[in-house]
Design an enzyme around this catalytic site. Structure first.
Site, PDB file in Angstrom:
ATOM      1  N   HIS A  32       0.778  -1.152  -0.030  1.00  0.00           N
ATOM      2  CA  HIS A  32      -0.357   0.345   0.440  1.00  0.00           C
ATOM      3  C   HIS A  32       1.182   1.275  -0.149  1.00  0.00           C
ATOM      4  O   HIS A  32       1.567   1.274   0.573  1.00  0.00           O
ATOM      5  CB  HIS A  32      -0.967  -0.210   1.188  1.00  0.00           C
ATOM      6  CG  HIS A  32      -1.862   0.785   1.285  1.00  0.00           C
ATOM      7  ND1 HIS A  32      -2.483   1.438   0.352  1.00  0.00           N
ATOM      8  CD2 HIS A  32      -2.071   1.611   2.590  1.00  0.00           C
ATOM      9  CE1 HIS A  32      -3.849   2.680   0.536  1.00  0.00           C
ATOM     10  NE2 HIS A  32      -2.931   2.926   1.807  1.00  0.00           N
ATOM     11  N   ASP A  55      -3.443   9.247   3.898  1.00  0.00           N
ATOM     12  CA  ASP A  55      -4.062   7.609   3.470  1.00  0.00           C
ATOM     13  C   ASP A  55      -5.473   6.954   2.631  1.00  0.00           C
ATOM     14  O   ASP A  55      -6.314   7.800   3.222  1.00  0.00           O
ATOM     15  CB  ASP A  55      -3.943   6.304   4.189  1.00  0.00           C
ATOM     16  CG  ASP A  55      -3.882   4.867   4.489  1.00  0.00           C
ATOM     17  OD1 ASP A  55      -4.327   5.369   3.084  1.00  0.00           O
ATOM     18  OD2 ASP A  55      -3.592   4.582   5.657  1.00  0.00           O
ATOM     19  N   CYS A  72      -3.973   2.887  -4.797  1.00  0.00           N
ATOM     20  CA  CYS A  72      -2.622   3.658  -3.503  1.00  0.00           C
ATOM     21  C   CYS A  72      -2.045   4.413  -4.173  1.00  0.00           C
ATOM     22  O   CYS A  72      -1.657   5.709  -4.225  1.00  0.00           O
ATOM     23  CB  CYS A  72      -2.721   2.904  -2.957  1.00  0.00           C
ATOM     24  SG  CYS A  72      -1.848   1.381  -3.119  1.00  0.00           S
TER      25      CYS A  72
END
Length: 209
Positions: A98, A115, A166
């Protein structure tokens, strides 16, 4: 001279066709794409200092090296850079599977973490707090008072709704921080943003914002 398979050479980096392929479909972005995009953001800021804040973006290997080997392992990374002259120090963070984006905002006196899955990462902010304190002692020969600095991990930010975008979110977080712009993108914009990033890398130039 560009090596075989290279589609663009700039910033002492070579981007190959296989790197551009990571911007297609549901692929995960790789280090080369994110690092090249960071260089584009830094060049824009350096070329137009009256229009953009002063920034430095570490490459994608910085955070993991700091986390696993400590300050001394990255001490020389800034031998030609004065981080304390910047408004923002941006740090792409790879968590194994990620991508996220952190920043040291010297302008606002806070440690920031963005995030797209809206997770927390207190360790990251602790490491950046410790890093900038040690950097001050090492480069400025003075202790840095961080008592009033804030940890900032907002959740009202664009959210990822799949398991592969991501890296694109991280590039967008970097680029928007680098011009102090609100986060106006969302999951629905990811396909076109992948195309835009690919074009910007291939032409080694960011679109005007």
């Amino acid at each position: 001279m560009a090596s075989a398979g290279t589609v663009v050479d700039a910033f002492n980096m070579s981007i190959k066709a296989k790197d551009i392929q990571t911007l297609k479909g549901s692929s995960w972005l790789n280090d080369e794409v994110i690092n090249f995009y960071a260089e584009l953001c830094m060049r824009r800021a350096n070329e137009s200092p009256d229009l953009f804040p002063k920034i430095h973006i570490f490459n994608t290997f910085f955070y993991e090296k700091l986390r696993t080997q400590g300050f001394n392992s990255v001490r020389r990374w800034t031998r030609r850079i004065d981080l304390f002259s910047k408004d923002y120090v941006i740090v792409p963070v790879h968590l194994g599977a990620h991508w996220t984006c952190a920043a040291i905002s010297l302008k606002h006196k806070r440690f920031e973490y963005y995030d797209s899955l809206h997770g927390d990462n207190e360790l990251c902010l602790e490491l950046l707090r410790s890093y900038i304190a040690q950097e001050s002692v090492d480069k400025k020969k003075t202790a840095m008072d961080l008592d009033e600095w804030e940890d900032y991990m907002p959740k009202d930010i664009p959210a990822q709704q799949n398991g592969f975008d991501c890296g694109v979110f991280t590039c967008m977080f970097m680029e928007h921080i680098a011009r102090e712009a609100p986060f106006t993108f969302s999951q629905k914009h990811m396909p076109v943003l992948r195309q835009r990033i690919a074009y910007e890398i291939l032409t080694a130039s960011l679109f005007p914002r």
